[in-house]
Design an enzyme around this catalytic site. Structure first.
Site, PDB file in Angstrom:
ATOM      1  N   HIS A  91       0.821  -1.225   0.000  1.00  0.00           N
ATOM      2  CA  HIS A  91       0.000   0.000   0.000  1.00  0.00           C
ATOM      3  C   HIS A  91       0.850   1.268   0.000  1.00  0.00           C
ATOM      4  O   HIS A  91       0.552   2.220  -0.718  1.00  0.00           O
ATOM      5  CB  HIS A  91      -0.949   0.014   1.211  1.00  0.00           C
ATOM      6  CG  HIS A  91      -2.037  -1.017   1.122  1.00  0.00           C
ATOM      7  ND1 HIS A  91      -2.944  -1.247   2.126  1.00  0.00           N
ATOM      8  CD2 HIS A  91      -2.374  -1.884   0.135  1.00  0.00           C
ATOM      9  CE1 HIS A  91      -3.783  -2.204   1.772  1.00  0.00           C
ATOM     10  NE2 HIS A  91      -3.460  -2.614   0.578  1.00  0.00           N
ATOM     11  N   LYS A 109      -7.815  -1.291   3.436  1.00  0.00           N
ATOM     12  CA  LYS A 109      -7.291  -1.498   4.785  1.00  0.00           C
ATOM     13  C   LYS A 109      -6.354  -2.686   4.734  1.00  0.00           C
ATOM     14  O   LYS A 109      -6.480  -3.500   3.799  1.00  0.00           O
ATOM     15  CB  LYS A 109      -8.393  -1.722   5.810  1.00  0.00           C
ATOM     16  CG  LYS A 109      -9.592  -2.539   5.389  1.00  0.00           C
ATOM     17  CD  LYS A 109      -9.408  -3.941   4.954  1.00  0.00           C
ATOM     18  CE  LYS A 109      -8.822  -4.886   5.987  1.00  0.00           C
ATOM     19  NZ  LYS A 109      -8.695  -6.276   5.431  1.00  0.00           N
TER      20      LYS A 109
END
Ligand SMILES: NC(=O)C1=CN([C@@H]2O[C@H](COP(=O)(O)OP(=O)(O)OC[C@H]3O[C@@H](n4cnc5c(N)ncnc54)[C@H](OP(=O)(O)O)[C@@H]3O)[C@@H](O)[C@H]2O)C=CC1
Ligand SMILES: O=C1OC[C@@H](O)[C@H](O)[C@H]1O
Length: 384
Positions: A91, A109
């Site tokens: 990420h 997430k």
């Protein structure tokens, strides 16, 4: 006139498919007529064919460009916002790539591997005036909004404890092996970052987010972790969070609220999948309790139980419009924020993502879970 935003999808895995299916649903099915979504490009780091197949399998309308790498995707001028759907380990690098190309970002997430990386992403978005949000989809469900409103209305009094359990009863060796992102430390796997974050979401959205901003204070943390014997990533984590509050419950005694956030991938929070074992989430206030049923990332109903004599028990079903998964609500939030020129969402503010990442850092410190240096790094760019 609906405000339409143009999405670029980074990665073609499980959640990318699920998110795109929801984006393709008619917003009117969920009574949204002020925003609309278009998917204008998809990139796969594996091959252009994979991106092309993704576009055709999901019947994404033309024009939608297939890319064979993420660099070309973020350079596409037709895109407003990139949805990052890669493993946790990637990420930080992927979001930096998109922000540096001037794109707004919705990132799955857990936001990053650690809080230091999240802070850099938020700072970069702030400097560039770009929208950035951690895709904690559950916060945008009508069910979550209603639960937060009930708490803020004072109906269950002062909330002093929330217990949340996000657990799968899997045969871990058989289902996840050693390389799947769920258990693979090289991909920042483990129960905490993958599922525990939802238990923390419920703790935070009931004991922290519902307070006025100036009263939100980071909790202290006590935790235990059990490593999965084949990889060392956690298969079970239990956290006690102690939040200072400024409201005294008894004269002279400052109140503290406690959160208990649990996650486990070997025992289930709902073994018969019928809810027989009770709610996965209990939000306990001085005047009553809210119970939330279903898996904490996708709950389906809640129950309000006032203290004895204060009124009837209320059960509220929260169906998913047109059989959708429920990811369209967070997508709608992104569209509205972009329309309104916001760089962050009130529902999942940067500050709260950082505090939650700090909690997970501390839990990993206490549990001795260290990921490879490369994926913990704040250096950019870095080839993973
Ligand atoms: N909100 C939710 O309900 C859910 C969220 N998630 C989150 O979404 C993210 C992705 O999960 P999920 O879709 O299940 O994962 P998948 O393994 O199914 O997909 C991940 C994709 O990331 C890309 N990728 C890039 N680099 C790598 C790498 N080194 N190893 C593996 N994949 C790589 C691949 O796409 P390509 O080859 O096309 O580039 C791959 O298909 C995670 O952050 C997870 O926590 C997951 C499930 C549910
Ligand atoms: O975010 C998630 O929610 C659904 C789960 O099945 C998945 O493992 C997790 O990543």
């Amino acid at each position: 006139m609906a405000h339409t935003i143009r999405w670029g999808i980074m990665a073609t895995g499980w959640i990318a498919k699920t998110f795109v299916r929801d984006l393709l649903q008619d917003p009117k099915a969920r009574d949204a007529s002020d925003i609309a979504h278009q998917i204008v490009a998809v990139a796969s780091s594996s091959s252009k064919d994979k991106a092309t197949q993704f576009i055709s399998a999901l019947s994404i309308p033309d024009p939608c460009t297939a890319y064979s790498n993420y660099e070309d995707l973020v350079a596409d001028p037709a895109i407003d916002v990139i949805y990052v759907a890669t493993p946790h380990s990637h990420h930080f690098q992927n979001v930096m790539l998109a922000l540096n190309a001037g794109k707004h970002v919705l990132c799955e997430k857990a936001f990053t591997v650690n809080a230091a990386q999240t802070k850099i992403l938020c700072e970069t978005a702030r400097e560039k005036g770009l929208f950035l949000m951690e895709a904690v989809w559950t916060r945008y469900f009508p069910l979550s909004v209603q639960v937060r409103e009930i708490i803020q209305s004072g109906e269950i009094g002062e909330v002093l404890r929330t217990v949340a359990d996000t657990s799968f009863g899997d045969d871990v060796e058989e289902k996840w092996g050693t390389t799947h992102r769920m258990v693979n430390p090289d991909l920042a796997g483990g129960a905490l970052l993958d599922l525990g974050i939802y238990s923390l979401t419920w703790v935070f959205q009931t004991l922290y987010h519902t307070l006025p901003k100036e009263q939100r204070k980071p909790p202290t943390v006590t935790s235990q972790m059990t490593p999965y014997h084949l990889t060392g990533a956690d298969e079970s984590t239990t956290i006690i969070l102690n939040f200072p509050t400024s409201t005294p419950t008894n004269a002279g005694h400052p109140a503290r609220s406690h959160g208990v956030a649990m996650t486990n991938i070997r025992v289930s929070g709902d073994p018969d999948e019928q809810g027989t074992s009770g709610p996965n989430i209990r939000i306990q206030g001085t005047k009553g309790e809210i119970q939330v049923f279903g898996l904490p990332f996708r709950p389906t109903r809640y129950r309000v139980i006032p203290v004895k004599g204060a009124g009837p028990v209320r059960d509220v079903e929260c169906p998913f419009p047109a059989g959708g998964h429920g990811m369209f609500w967070e997508a709608d939030e992104v569209a509205r924020c972009l329309r309104d020129g916001k760089v962050e969402s009130e529902g999942m503010p940067w500050e709260e993502s950082i505090v939650i990442m700090e909690v997970m850092d501390e839990v990993r410190r206490q549990g001795g879970l260290v990921y490879p240096a490369k994926i913990e790094s704040t250096e950019y760019p870095l080839q993973l």
